[in-house]
Design a protein around this motif. Structure first.
Motif, PDB file in Angstrom:
ATOM      1  N   LEU A 134      35.630 100.990 -23.806  1.00 52.68           N
ATOM      2  CA  LEU A 134      36.960 100.363 -23.799  1.00 52.68           C
ATOM      3  C   LEU A 134      37.953 101.156 -24.644  1.00 52.68           C
ATOM      4  CD1 LEU A 134      38.711  97.943 -22.964  1.00 52.68           C
ATOM      5  CD2 LEU A 134      37.921  96.769 -25.024  1.00 52.68           C
ATOM      6  N   ILE A 135      37.564 101.513 -25.874  1.00 54.31           N
ATOM      7  CA  ILE A 135      38.497 102.216 -26.755  1.00 54.31           C
ATOM      8  C   ILE A 135      38.767 103.634 -26.250  1.00 54.31           C
ATOM      9  CG2 ILE A 135      36.784 103.158 -28.387  1.00 54.31           C
ATOM     10  CD1 ILE A 135      40.255 101.718 -29.237  1.00 54.31           C
ATOM     11  N   ALA A 136      37.744 104.250 -25.628  1.00 51.42           N
ATOM     12  CA  ALA A 136      37.946 105.593 -25.075  1.00 51.42           C
ATOM     13  C   ALA A 136      38.995 105.567 -23.978  1.00 51.42           C
ATOM     14  CB  ALA A 136      36.626 106.140 -24.540  1.00 51.42           C
ATOM     15  N   GLY A 137      38.905 104.543 -23.120  1.00 46.95           N
ATOM     16  CA  GLY A 137      39.889 104.434 -22.043  1.00 46.95           C
ATOM     17  C   GLY A 137      41.293 104.185 -22.570  1.00 46.95           C
ATOM     18  N   VAL A 138      41.416 103.299 -23.552  1.00 46.69           N
ATOM     19  CA  VAL A 138      42.729 102.983 -24.113  1.00 46.69           C
ATOM     20  C   VAL A 138      43.369 104.218 -24.736  1.00 46.69           C
ATOM     21  CG1 VAL A 138      43.916 101.687 -25.920  1.00 46.69           C
ATOM     22  CG2 VAL A 138      42.222 100.535 -24.484  1.00 46.69           C
ATOM     23  N   VAL A 139      42.589 104.943 -25.562  1.00 44.02           N
ATOM     24  CA  VAL A 139      43.129 106.113 -26.269  1.00 44.02           C
ATOM     25  C   VAL A 139      43.433 107.247 -25.297  1.00 44.02           C
ATOM     26  CG1 VAL A 139      42.582 107.913 -27.963  1.00 44.02           C
ATOM     27  CG2 VAL A 139      42.055 105.514 -28.458  1.00 44.02           C
ATOM     28  N   ALA A 140      42.554 107.431 -24.304  1.00 41.93           N
ATOM     29  CA  ALA A 140      42.775 108.505 -23.328  1.00 41.93           C
ATOM     30  C   ALA A 140      44.080 108.284 -22.570  1.00 41.93           C
ATOM     31  CB  ALA A 140      41.595 108.569 -22.361  1.00 41.93           C
ATOM     32  N   ILE A 141      44.359 107.017 -22.199  1.00 46.26           N
ATOM     33  CA  ILE A 141      45.603 106.721 -21.471  1.00 46.26           C
ATOM     34  C   ILE A 141      46.799 106.790 -22.413  1.00 46.26           C
ATOM     35  CG2 ILE A 141      46.836 104.904 -20.227  1.00 46.26           C
ATOM     36  CD1 ILE A 141      44.072 103.995 -19.170  1.00 46.26           C
ATOM     37  N   TRP A 142      46.613 106.250 -23.636  1.00 48.59           N
ATOM     38  CA  TRP A 142      47.712 106.187 -24.611  1.00 48.59           C
ATOM     39  C   TRP A 142      48.156 107.581 -25.044  1.00 48.59           C
ATOM     40  CZ3 TRP A 142      46.755 104.608 -30.362  1.00 48.59           C
ATOM     41  CH2 TRP A 142      47.974 104.607 -31.062  1.00 48.59           C
ATOM     42  N   GLN A 143      47.180 108.448 -25.403  1.00 46.81           N
ATOM     43  CA  GLN A 143      47.502 109.775 -25.925  1.00 46.81           C
ATOM     44  C   GLN A 143      47.374 110.882 -24.872  1.00 46.81           C
ATOM     45  OE1 GLN A 143      48.573 110.468 -29.059  1.00 46.81           O
ATOM     46  NE2 GLN A 143      48.566 108.266 -29.565  1.00 46.81           N
ATOM     47  N   TRP A 144      46.946 110.524 -23.658  1.00 44.93           N
ATOM     48  CA  TRP A 144      46.671 111.506 -22.613  1.00 44.93           C
ATOM     49  C   TRP A 144      45.744 112.614 -23.132  1.00 44.93           C
ATOM     50  CZ3 TRP A 144      47.420 110.299 -17.815  1.00 44.93           C
ATOM     51  CH2 TRP A 144      48.408 109.350 -17.487  1.00 44.93           C
TER      52      TRP A 144
END
Length: 452
Positions: free
Chosen positions: A376-386
């Motif tokens: 979950l956190i990996a997906g959020v950060v990947a989308i947030w920070q690209w």
């Protein structure tokens, strides 16, 4: 007592008492306290600020002070006793039960204790010496000597006549204890059995010989567990040779259960379970400063670990923004496990036969939670920070810290218990240190390796 007065106790009474004190109506307050049960007076004292408490104590009937002292928490009791002369303390303890007398005397400073015992008459002094001869927090410290004993070879008619001659039974009596001529415990005869059988029957025919007795040295928490498991109202206490010494009643066990619960709750925050809510500011501050200092040291350790990665943080400032997530999640997960394990130890559910299973279970829970929240956190950060690499680093650190938190939360209380250290008091501090250090090191260390 008025109906509204009972419904919202102690708030309504405290308001009424405070109003009467402020207007100088001391006679009215004295009359009110004289009509109040000792347990309610104790609650009123514990609910009052320090200045009002001192005034209230002066207005409590001297004949009721001993009963009120029994009901007070240790910290409040000590504050009140500090205002009293030794002879007044001795007078207040005159009619106390043995266990309450021992508890009050144990809480006194040595010099005060010597003066109080010196002011007692000979019978009370002997009773005090006997009460203090038993180890604190043992069955002996909980025990009262007010038992009713009978012989096995007499009829129920003889027992009934004996009880009528006696005239009064000790509070909480549900069983009569059967002993031989050497005062060795043989069994119990319940009052129900006594009253519902023919009076010509002999005690030996009806007594329960399988009744479990409590060793004098048993820890009070173990005694409480026995009462809870067997639904006892009272239980006999014996020495190593099975001589009957006294009994423990359910009212004392309720106090033990409440104190253990308060201790577990407040110790997690580094507080004393007997701490007075309305103690003076300086006194409360001193007590809390110890664990604040310990927490400061553990926070410095985490800061030192973070300082090893100053260059990494300078190159990738976003890491500083995300750095608090991993230790925070580990701390929460570890605290959940820690609380459950401490409770399991307290109620006797955890022992050497199931510790291995518990550790493996918490390892599995940590791994499962690690996978779920890492993704979950990996997906959020990947989308947030690209930045998918940054998301993967955070996910790995999250997984590692949640696994470590599960193992630490389960193992720390067991290790501390084996080292004779209270897990409730020290467990959260150790756990926070572990999850902070592992979380920071896993996140910043992996980021340094993969991203720089």
């Amino acid at each position: 007592m008025p109906e509204a007065f009972e419904q919202d106790y102690p708030l309504q009474q405290l308001k009424q008492v405070t109003k009467s004190l402020n207007s100088g109506q001391f006679v009215q307050v004295r009359s009110m306290l004289a009509q109040t049960a000792p347990c309610d007076t104790a609650l009123l004292l514990e609910s009052s600020p320090h200045k009002i408490r001192r005034m209230l104590w002066q207005l409590v009937d001297p004949d009721l002070r001993g009963d009120v002292l029994e009901e007070l928490s240790e910290d409040v009791r000590l504050g009140i006793i500090a205002q009293m002369e030794p002879e007044h303390i001795a007078a207040a303890t005159e009619d106390m039960d043995d266990d309450d007398l021992g508890e009050v005397l144990r809480s006194l400073p040595d010099t005060v204790y010597q003066n109080v015992v010196g002011a007692m008459d000979s019978p009370d002094r002997e009773r005090a010496t006997q009460a203090l001869s038993y180890q604190e927090r043992s069955a002996g410290a909980l025990m009262n000597s007010d038992t009713v004993t009978i012989r096995p070879d007499v009829t129920l008619d003889v027992v009934l006549r004996y009880l009528r001659l006696r005239g009064e039974l000790p509070e909480g009596t549900d069983d009569l204890y059967v002993v031989d001529k050497h005062n060795c415990f043989l069994g119990v005869l319940s009052l129900t059995t006594l009253l519902t059988n023919s009076s010509d029957k002999v005690v030996r025919e009806l007594m329960d010989e399988d009744c479990e007795s409590i060793p004098i040295s048993m820890d009070e928490s173990d005694v409480a567990q026995l009462f809870e498991r067997h639904n006892w109202i009272s239980a006999p206490v014996v020495d190593d040779n099975d001589h009957l010494l006294g009994r423990i009643t359910i009212d004392d066990i309720v106090d033990v259960i409440r104190e253990d619960a308060e201790h577990s709750l407040l110790s997690l925050a580094g507080l004393d379970d007997e701490e007075d809510t309305f103690a003076p500011v300086l006194k409360s501050s001193q007590k809390r400063s110890i664990w604040l200092g310990v927490n400061l040291l553990t926070a410095l350790l985490a800061a030192i670990v973070a300082s090893f990665f100053e260059n990494t943080l300078a190159i990738l400032p976003v890491l500083a923004v995300l750095n608090g997530i991993v230790p925070s999640m580990g701390g929460v997960a570890g605290s959940q496990t820690l609380t459950l394990v401490i409770r399991g130890i307290a109620v006797g559910h955890i022992n050497q036969t199931n510790q291995r299973f518990l550790l493996l279970k918490e390892l599995a829970i940590g791994a499962l939670n690690g996978v779920i929240w890492s993704v979950l956190i990996a997906g959020v950060v990947a989308i947030w920070q690209w930045d998918f690499k940054l998301g993967a680093v955070l996910a790995f650190a999250m997984f590692m810290n949640l696994v470590a938190a599960g193992i630490a939360g389960a193992s720390i209380p067991l290790i501390l218990k084996r080292m004779k250290i209270d897990p409730a008091l020290a467990g959260s501090v150790v756990l926070t240190t572990v999850t902070d250090i592992i979380g920071i090191f896993a996140f910043l260390g992996t980021a340094t390796w993969l991203l720089i």
